[in-house]
Design a protein around this motif. Structure first.
Motif, PDB file in Angstrom:
ATOM      1  N   ALA A 189       0.893  -1.063   0.031  1.00 30.94           N
ATOM      2  CA  ALA A 189      -0.044   0.011   0.155  1.00 30.94           C
ATOM      3  C   ALA A 189       1.076   1.265   0.069  1.00 30.94           C
ATOM      4  O   ALA A 189       2.208   1.279   0.224  1.00 30.94           O
ATOM      5  CB  ALA A 189      -0.961  -0.092   1.329  1.00 30.94           C
ATOM      6  N   LEU A 190       0.479   2.613  -0.265  1.00 28.54           N
ATOM      7  CA  LEU A 190       1.194   3.443  -0.231  1.00 28.54           C
ATOM      8  C   LEU A 190       1.476   3.913   1.071  1.00 28.54           C
ATOM      9  O   LEU A 190       0.631   3.887   1.961  1.00 28.54           O
ATOM     10  CB  LEU A 190       0.388   4.759  -0.625  1.00 28.54           C
ATOM     11  CG  LEU A 190      -0.034   4.621  -2.490  1.00 28.54           C
ATOM     12  CD1 LEU A 190      -0.894   5.951  -2.769  1.00 28.54           C
ATOM     13  CD2 LEU A 190       1.160   4.909  -3.098  1.00 28.54           C
ATOM     14  N   PRO A 198       1.504  16.348  -1.520  1.00 32.07           N
ATOM     15  CA  PRO A 198       0.764  17.061  -2.507  1.00 32.07           C
ATOM     16  C   PRO A 198       0.890  16.829  -3.984  1.00 32.07           C
ATOM     17  O   PRO A 198       0.201  17.671  -4.582  1.00 32.07           O
ATOM     18  CB  PRO A 198       1.321  18.755  -2.191  1.00 32.07           C
ATOM     19  CG  PRO A 198       2.839  18.100  -1.695  1.00 32.07           C
ATOM     20  CD  PRO A 198       2.808  17.006  -0.796  1.00 32.07           C
ATOM     21  N   PHE A 199       1.852  16.100  -4.251  1.00 30.25           N
ATOM     22  CA  PHE A 199       1.814  15.731  -5.769  1.00 30.25           C
ATOM     23  C   PHE A 199       0.952  14.003  -5.669  1.00 30.25           C
ATOM     24  O   PHE A 199       1.036  13.329  -4.780  1.00 30.25           O
ATOM     25  CB  PHE A 199       3.215  15.521  -6.048  1.00 30.25           C
ATOM     26  CG  PHE A 199       4.101  14.530  -5.048  1.00 30.25           C
ATOM     27  CD1 PHE A 199       4.269  13.283  -5.138  1.00 30.25           C
ATOM     28  CD2 PHE A 199       4.898  15.482  -4.214  1.00 30.25           C
ATOM     29  CE1 PHE A 199       5.171  12.683  -4.375  1.00 30.25           C
ATOM     30  CE2 PHE A 199       5.750  14.595  -3.345  1.00 30.25           C
ATOM     31  CZ  PHE A 199       5.831  13.345  -3.416  1.00 30.25           C
ATOM     32  N   GLY A 200       0.649  13.659  -6.803  1.00 28.08           N
ATOM     33  CA  GLY A 200      -0.114  12.591  -7.192  1.00 28.08           C
ATOM     34  C   GLY A 200       0.736  11.471  -6.961  1.00 28.08           C
ATOM     35  O   GLY A 200       1.884  11.200  -7.321  1.00 28.08           O
ATOM     36  N   ALA A 201       0.168  10.431  -6.689  1.00 29.28           N
ATOM     37  CA  ALA A 201       0.950   9.088  -6.133  1.00 29.28           C
ATOM     38  C   ALA A 201      -0.016   7.737  -6.369  1.00 29.28           C
ATOM     39  O   ALA A 201      -1.095   8.095  -5.887  1.00 29.28           O
ATOM     40  CB  ALA A 201       1.469   9.119  -4.905  1.00 29.28           C
ATOM     41  N   ALA A 202       0.433   6.628  -7.043  1.00 31.02           N
ATOM     42  CA  ALA A 202      -0.461   5.720  -7.266  1.00 31.02           C
ATOM     43  C   ALA A 202       0.605   4.467  -7.232  1.00 31.02           C
ATOM     44  O   ALA A 202       1.471   4.222  -7.826  1.00 31.02           O
ATOM     45  CB  ALA A 202      -1.276   5.825  -8.594  1.00 31.02           C
ATOM     46  N   LEU A 203      -0.200   3.435  -6.714  1.00 33.49           N
ATOM     47  CA  LEU A 203       0.382   2.215  -6.544  1.00 33.49           C
ATOM     48  C   LEU A 203      -0.151   1.155  -7.824  1.00 33.49           C
ATOM     49  O   LEU A 203      -1.540   0.920  -7.785  1.00 33.49           O
ATOM     50  CB  LEU A 203       0.084   1.357  -5.210  1.00 33.49           C
ATOM     51  CG  LEU A 203       0.752   0.109  -5.095  1.00 33.49           C
ATOM     52  CD1 LEU A 203       2.133   0.186  -5.174  1.00 33.49           C
ATOM     53  CD2 LEU A 203       0.247  -0.601  -3.669  1.00 33.49           C
ATOM     54  N   ALA A 217      -4.580   5.116  -4.866  1.00 36.68           N
ATOM     55  CA  ALA A 217      -4.096   6.295  -5.377  1.00 36.68           C
ATOM     56  C   ALA A 217      -4.244   7.192  -4.045  1.00 36.68           C
ATOM     57  O   ALA A 217      -5.594   7.282  -3.618  1.00 36.68           O
ATOM     58  CB  ALA A 217      -5.008   7.097  -6.672  1.00 36.68           C
ATOM     59  N   ASN A 218      -3.534   8.541  -4.071  1.00 34.72           N
ATOM     60  CA  ASN A 218      -3.756   9.201  -3.102  1.00 34.72           C
ATOM     61  C   ASN A 218      -4.577  10.456  -3.463  1.00 34.72           C
ATOM     62  O   ASN A 218      -4.964  10.790  -4.784  1.00 34.72           O
ATOM     63  CB  ASN A 218      -2.361   9.955  -2.775  1.00 34.72           C
ATOM     64  CG  ASN A 218      -1.770  10.849  -3.510  1.00 34.72           C
ATOM     65  OD1 ASN A 218      -2.177  10.784  -4.811  1.00 34.72           O
ATOM     66  ND2 ASN A 218      -0.438  11.560  -3.304  1.00 34.72           N
ATOM     67  N   PRO A 219      -5.102  11.264  -2.659  1.00 31.29           N
ATOM     68  CA  PRO A 219      -6.241  12.225  -3.051  1.00 31.29           C
ATOM     69  C   PRO A 219      -5.705  13.293  -3.987  1.00 31.29           C
ATOM     70  O   PRO A 219      -6.337  13.863  -4.900  1.00 31.29           O
ATOM     71  CB  PRO A 219      -6.534  13.124  -1.588  1.00 31.29           C
ATOM     72  CG  PRO A 219      -6.299  11.847  -0.820  1.00 31.29           C
ATOM     73  CD  PRO A 219      -5.080  11.168  -0.952  1.00 31.29           C
ATOM     74  N   VAL A 228     -10.004   8.869  -9.818  1.00 33.30           N
ATOM     75  CA  VAL A 228      -8.945   7.646 -10.028  1.00 33.30           C
ATOM     76  C   VAL A 228      -9.818   6.318  -9.308  1.00 33.30           C
ATOM     77  O   VAL A 228      -9.750   6.647  -8.176  1.00 33.30           O
ATOM     78  CB  VAL A 228      -7.493   8.001  -9.739  1.00 33.30           C
ATOM     79  CG1 VAL A 228      -6.907   6.544  -9.775  1.00 33.30           C
ATOM     80  CG2 VAL A 228      -7.092   9.226 -10.271  1.00 33.30           C
ATOM     81  N   ARG A 229     -10.072   5.594 -10.032  1.00 34.81           N
ATOM     82  CA  ARG A 229     -10.905   4.468  -9.424  1.00 34.81           C
ATOM     83  C   ARG A 229      -9.802   3.316  -9.643  1.00 34.81           C
ATOM     84  O   ARG A 229      -9.006   2.969 -10.449  1.00 34.81           O
ATOM     85  CB  ARG A 229     -11.893   3.894 -10.318  1.00 34.81           C
ATOM     86  CG  ARG A 229     -12.826   5.028 -10.511  1.00 34.81           C
ATOM     87  CD  ARG A 229     -14.162   4.873 -11.394  1.00 34.81           C
ATOM     88  NE  ARG A 229     -13.776   4.160 -12.880  1.00 34.81           N
ATOM     89  CZ  ARG A 229     -13.465   4.960 -13.767  1.00 34.81           C
ATOM     90  NH1 ARG A 229     -13.523   6.030 -13.672  1.00 34.81           N
ATOM     91  NH2 ARG A 229     -12.988   4.470 -14.947  1.00 34.81           N
ATOM     92  N   PRO A 230      -9.870   2.350  -8.484  1.00 35.44           N
ATOM     93  CA  PRO A 230      -8.917   0.895  -8.267  1.00 35.44           C
ATOM     94  C   PRO A 230      -9.367   0.309  -9.566  1.00 35.44           C
ATOM     95  O   PRO A 230     -10.420  -0.079 -10.041  1.00 35.44           O
ATOM     96  CB  PRO A 230      -9.255   0.682  -7.040  1.00 35.44           C
ATOM     97  CG  PRO A 230      -9.552   1.689  -6.262  1.00 35.44           C
ATOM     98  CD  PRO A 230     -10.336   2.555  -7.240  1.00 35.44           C
ATOM     99  N   GLY A 231      -8.440  -0.240 -10.090  1.00 32.70           N
ATOM    100  CA  GLY A 231      -8.563  -0.979 -11.380  1.00 32.70           C
ATOM    101  C   GLY A 231      -8.344  -0.369 -12.654  1.00 32.70           C
ATOM    102  O   GLY A 231      -8.307  -1.138 -13.831  1.00 32.70           O
TER     103      GLY A 231
END
Length: 687
Positions: A189-190, A198-203, A217-219, A228-231
């Motif tokens: 997990a993140l 404050p910047f975008g992040a996604a696993l 994904a973070n807010p 941003v939806r999981p999947g």
């Protein structure tokens, strides 16, 4: 396992035992000495009984403390022996990271350091271990990450071990696209930092960045790129053209960052960073749109400055040529008046010279070196007076609508320049609507704006109230691909022969020279709006009173010009054609002219004719000594004689060099003989 550490620790324990027994012996002696007075006084007395009881209590406590110390030392020795017996690197540490005991394997791996390595994940593991949890962190050993296991032992101390690394024997993995260097362990997990960043992040699940599915994904990523939806695939968040470019760079082995545009708003630019960890990717998106905008503005400003310097230099040299041409034409027209067979041809040459002079003025306006004669103007009156001419220029198929705001301010600017700027914008709007649909509407709006209104309309650096002029149309708008070039000189989208490409460049120069700001708002199919912001002029009480007196005085009738006169003039000009013709024409009108081709020669002539020169006429830019420097050096020979500078540059370019000088005037090039003779006579009469 080597025996040396065990022997050392045993020796340490034996060295400590005599100290403990020595302390016990001294304690017994001290108790005996304390008991002696009580025995001498007799145990039957109350004081003696109390003293004996106190000594007995202290003795019991001392023996208990000595026994506990011995037991503690035995416990430490047991743990030390246990650590030394481990085959893997191990150390016993305090809660703050100090190393209390370590085995030889630890010292061979990490050296003789007295503290644990400063690694955030390792200290996080120590914090969890103090709470009784079995925790793991990461220690960097020889440039590689090693897993460190931490656990709490007796006495509040912590045991840190580095398990042995077992290299699995397996078939080689297929090559994957290069990304940022590997790290372990794999994320499930993140982490807290990425989640709150404050910047975008996604696993991502998988090693293909753009086709991998988003696990979390973070807010900040949702706020930047939309929901941003999981999947969903990460590539769905990126604009297809920039995604294809990034995929090409990734396939070429580039490590990033990759510059991409967001699918939600292609005008937003982001940098994509990739971090790989055991079959998964962590993607970071950092919005750099504002940074890119600033870079583009800086590049545009540097380009415009370079072009302006080039245009100013060319215009200066061309002005000298035009001055020589016009002075020679004045001489020929004097010899061939109206009715002469040559008059018509000479007049055509003169008209061509006037057009060339106008072109030079536009170049100087763009480079902000044009001569400016500022005056206080009423914004509403300026546009209303100019509206009549504009209606003639726009023709019948283009409708002109003017919108005057309330409480219109005064501005301090060159009237002819400001009219030229508005006229160029109106003509461009006319051509745009006629080319697109055979006609349309051109609107001119004026207003007084406060600071917030000016910023909302495109002037980010607005301070205080602003005078606002907007020229807009309902044409097709400006294509985005040419928006960055519209103010470049000689750039035009009109057909060949229908435009010089200097209209908007001239407007840009005029606005900047007037200390203003220009902003363009345009969207395809919605027309274009050019917005000019000028600082509001607030007259002082003295200026207001002087203006009222000037309005009250009736204009005096202008006397007929008599261009003849008398006096000795020192004429300094490095351009031979200009100097020769001007001196000859001035002599023809009765003046005595002394010619000098540069500042050094002029200084010698001034010294030879000290006190006998009535007027100095000098160019400003000359090789060697320039005009202002010549004046300062020759002022002792000139006395109170007036000085007139002639130049193709603006007066503001050298006015600071004339500080403290009086009787100095300026005449811009190109000049004709009538203007020159009239100004010469005015200066001599005033002196």
């Amino acid at each position: 396992m080597a025996e040396t550490p065990a022997k050392d620790m045993t020796a340490t324990r034996r060295r400590a035992d005599p100290l403990i027994w020595g302390a016990a012996i001294f304690f017994v002696l001290a108790a005996g000495f304390a008991t002696a007075p009580a025995l001498r006084a007799g145990p039957a007395t109350l004081a003696g009984l109390l003293l004996l009881a106190g000594v007995a209590g202290v003795a019991i406590l001392g023996l208990v403390a000595i026994r506990a110390s011995a037991a503690h030392d035995n416990g430490v020795d047991v743990v030390d022996s246990f650590i030394d017996a481990l085959g893997e690197p191990a150390a016993l540490t305090a809660a703050d990271g100090r190393i209390l005991v370590s085995n030889q394997a630890w010292r061979d791996t990490l050296g003789e350091a007295r503290r644990l390595p400063k690694d955030a994940s390792l200290f996080s593991a120590l914090v969890r271990a103090r709470k009784g949890e079995a925790a793991e962190g990461v220690v960097v050993v020889a440039g590689q990450d090693r897993v460190a296991l931490a656990a709490r032992v007796a006495g509040g101390r912590l045991l840190v071990r580095l398990p042995a690394v077992v290299e699995p024997v397996a078939a080689p993995l297929p090559p994957v696209a290069p990304v940022v260097a590997q790290a372990a362990p794999p994320p499930r997990a993140l982490d807290a930092f990425s989640g709150a960043s404050p910047f975008g992040a996604a696993l991502l699940e998988g090693l293909d960045p753009f086709n991998s599915k988003v696990l979390e994904a973070n807010p900040a990523l949702s706020a930047m790129a939309g929901a941003v939806r999981p999947g969903m695939a990460l590539g769905e968040l990126i604009d297809p053209p920039s995604r294809a470019e990034a995929e090409t760079r990734l396939a070429e082995g580039k490590a990033g960052p990759f510059e991409v545009r967001l699918a939600r708003d292609p005008s937003r630019i982001a940098h994509l960073y990739l971090y790989r960890a055991d079959g998964r990717l962590v993607a970071y998106l950092i919005d750099v749109s504002e940074q890119k905008q600033i870079e583009l503005q800086l590049a545009q400003a540097q380009k415009m400055q370079a072009i302006g310097q080039l245009a100013g230099g060319v215009a200066h040299d061309f002005n000298n040529l035009l001055t020589a041409i016009q002075l020679r034409l004045d001489e020929l027209l004097h010899r061939h008046p109206v009715g002469d067979p040559s008059y018509e041809g000479l007049n055509e040459i003169r008209q061509t010279g006037v057009r060339a002079a106008d072109l030079v003025r536009k170049l100087l306006a763009f480079s902000r070196k044009q001569t400016v004669q500022r005056e206080v103007l009423e914004l509403g009156e300026l546009i209303s007076e100019f509206e009549v001419l504009l209606r003639r220029l726009l023709r019948e198929d283009v409708k002109l609508i003017t919108d005057y705001g309330r409480d219109l301010p005064q501005v301090r600017a060159d009237k002819s320049q400001l009219e030229t700027a508005v006229m160029n914008l109106a003509v461009n709007a006319r051509d745009a609507v006629r080319a697109a649909k055979g006609g349309g509407v051109v609107r001119i709006r004026t207003a007084r704006l406060n600071e917030d209104e000016a910023r909302s309309l495109g002037f980010p650096g607005a301070e205080g109230d602003q005078a606002f002029i907007e020229v807009s149309d309902d044409g097709p708008g400006i294509p985005p691909e040419v928006m960055g070039k519209i103010f470049d000189p000689f750039f035009t989208t009109k057909p060949v022969g229908e435009g010089t490409g200097l209209g908007l460049a001239t407007v840009y120069g005029i606005v900047k020279q007037s200390d203003g700001w220009i902003h363009v708002h345009s969207r395809p199919g919605e027309g274009a709006a050019f917005r000019i912001f000028l600082p509001v002029h607030e007259p002082t009480p003295a200026q207001a009173a002087a203006a009222a007196v000037a309005v009250a005085e009736p204009p005096k009738p202008r006397a007929a010009r008599d261009l003849s006169g008398a006096g000795r003039i020192l004429f300094v000009e490095d351009e031979d054609a200009v100097r020769g013709v001007a001196a000859r024409l001035l002599r023809a009108r009765g003046y005595e002219v002394l010619e000098a081709s540069d500042g050094e020669e002029a200084l010698i002539i001034a010294e030879e004719n000290a006190g006998q020169i009535d007027l100095l006429i000098s160019d400003v830019i000359m090789p060697g000594i320039d005009g202002p420097t010549l004046l300062k050096k020759a002022r002792g020979y000139l006395g109170n004689a007036p000085v007139m500078f002639i130049s193709g540059y603006a007066e503001a370019e050298f006015s600071d060099l004339l500080e403290g000088e009086t009787g100095v005037t300026f005449l811009p090039k190109p000049i004709d003989i009538k203007t020159l003779a009239e100004r010469v006579k005015q200066q001599l009469q005033a002196a």
